[in-house]
Design an enzyme around this catalytic site. Structure first.
Site, PDB file in Angstrom:
ATOM      1  CG  HIS A 162      -2.150   0.264  -2.693  1.00  0.00           C
ATOM      2  ND1 HIS A 162      -2.283   1.462  -2.031  1.00  0.00           N
ATOM      3  CD2 HIS A 162      -2.734  -0.671  -1.898  1.00  0.00           C
ATOM      4  CE1 HIS A 162      -2.901   1.260  -0.887  1.00  0.00           C
ATOM      5  NE2 HIS A 162      -3.197  -0.016  -0.773  1.00  0.00           N
ATOM      6  NE  ARG A 211       0.987   1.445   0.616  1.00  0.00           N
ATOM      7  CZ  ARG A 211      -0.093   0.774   0.960  1.00  0.00           C
ATOM      8  NH1 ARG A 211      -0.206  -0.500   0.605  1.00  0.00           N
ATOM      9  NH2 ARG A 211      -1.071   1.337   1.652  1.00  0.00           N
ATOM     10  CD  GLU A 227       2.805  -2.906   0.739  1.00  0.00           C
ATOM     11  OE1 GLU A 227       1.950  -2.191   1.273  1.00  0.00           O
ATOM     12  OE2 GLU A 227       2.527  -3.901   0.037  1.00  0.00           O
ATOM     13  NE  ARG A 282       2.056   0.955   5.302  1.00  0.00           N
ATOM     14  CZ  ARG A 282       1.238   0.246   4.524  1.00  0.00           C
ATOM     15  NH1 ARG A 282      -0.062   0.287   4.728  1.00  0.00           N
ATOM     16  NH2 ARG A 282       1.719  -0.514   3.567  1.00  0.00           N
TER      17      ARG A 282
END
Length: 375
Positions: A162, A211, A227, A282
């Site tokens: 990613h 990530r 992550e 997030r």
């Protein structure tokens, strides 16, 4: 060693007196658009000044070393591909070509792209999703426009890289393999830009899921967003082999009183002076907020301390991507895809907090992915 509070305050005063105008370019996840924003670092205003319809949404964009070209993932293409634009200015963006990744990754989508800062200025891209076990090295022509895929290199069958980052002299490329919980090291051929496998190591724990990554300019430390673990991990890089080693240095990117499985950490990036490191997480639910954090760094790049952990104004959606400015330690752009906006956060004069000083809404159903500072 990071600047003293007094020095930082002085730099802040100078910036306030000698204000300037800066431009950012923003990509999207689902709409075929590129947006240009303008930030006044004295008036602390942010305005939308450019809205370009393109032939592909770009979940990630990257500038060339000289900022004359912009590269993006073709996120809405049926198979992984990368797009190339020439930049006359931040609003003069001209499409050139789309280059398919090819190889054995035909059923996944392009997710990340980065460009070398040294000749031959190759561009590196990876897909994510099904059959994402490879990456590509793409050559550029004499004007910096994407040319041909010169190498498809292998990760492993369970991979989904990613994020990637190169060290400053472009001798090593590091890949964060979210799906296979692996951190990869490849050496870079200085003549062609092609890659050679060096090593792969598992994440610190099962489900850590690297990530995104960043490399300090001194080349001694690699910073890895985990992550799944919702942590920032510091790795020490062997100066001979280029291989990073985990030495059990981590910092949480969420508060201690929340449930980790309800969050997924996202991005890490160095500040303008390399004295600070920014990182974000997030929330998986739009009813919760994500978090933004900054760290002070020593002169060799080792993390001294976590300065703060502030809630962002929304979950961040699939973004909450942080982009430190290219002109000052004070400012960082933060993108959101749950609503669709770009914010400018300013570091406090004591570097113990940060707050939103400007914002632009772009509620088009696909914005906003990451941002890059053109000026």
């Amino acid at each position: 060693m990071r600047p003293s509070t007094a020095s930082f305050a002085f730099l802040s005063l100078v910036s306030a007196v000698n204000g300037d105008i800066h431009q950012l370019i923003v990509g999207t996840f689902g709409t075929e658009k590129l947006y240009t924003l303008e930030f006044d670092d004295s008036a602390l205003t942010l305005e939308l000044i450019g809205n370009l319809t393109t032939n592909a949404a770009s979940s990630w964009i990257a500038l060339s070393h000289d900022k004359k070209n912009l590269y993006g993932t073709s996120f809405t293409s049926a198979s992984p591909a990368f797009v190339s634009y020439t930049l006359g200015s931040a609003t003069d963006i001209i499409y050139n070509t789309t280059v398919a990744l090819g190889g054995n990754c035909s059923s996944s989508k392009a997710i990340f792209v980065t460009a070398a800062s040294e000749s031959p200025y190759a561009v590196y891209g990876t897909p994510f999703g099904g059959n994402a076990e490879c990456g590509s090295v793409i050559s550029v022509d004499e004007n910096g426009v994407l040319s041909d895929v010169i190498q498809n290199y292998a990760y492993k069958s369970t991979s989904g890289v990613h994020g990637m980052a190169m060290n400053q002299n472009n001798t090593f490329l590091y890949s964060a393999d979210d799906s296979a919980n692996t951190l990869w090291t490849h050496s870079v051929d200085s003549a062609t830009g092609e890659l050679t496998y060096v090593s792969s190591v598992d994440g610190p724990v099962t489900g850590a899921d690297p990530r995104h990554v960043a490399v300090h300019t001194k080349g001694q430390y690699l910073y890895v967003i985990l992550e799944g673990a919702n942590e920032l991990a510091q790795y020490t890089i062997d100066q001979t082999t280029g291989i990073p080693s985990f030495e059990n240095v981590t910092y949480s990117l969420i508060p201690s009183d929340v449930t980790s499985s309800l969050y997924w950490s996202d991005e890490v990036a160095l500040s303008f002076s390399n004295n600070y490191l920014w990182a974000t997480s997030r929330a998986r639910s739009t009813n919760s907020t994500g978090y933004i954090s900054a760290f002070s760094l020593s002169s060799d790049g080792s993390i001294e301390s976590q300065l703060f952990l502030n809630a962002t104004t929304t979950s961040g959606g699939t973004a909450n991507s942080v982009a430190p400015s290219s002109f000052s330690d004070q400012f960082v752009a933060l993108t959101d895809s749950s609503i669709g906006f770009v914010q400018i956060w300013q570091l406090g004069t004591d570097a113990a907090s940060a707050s939103v000083v400007a914002s632009v809404s772009i509620e088009d159903g696909g914005c906003c992915a990451n941002a890059v500072w053109y000026s």
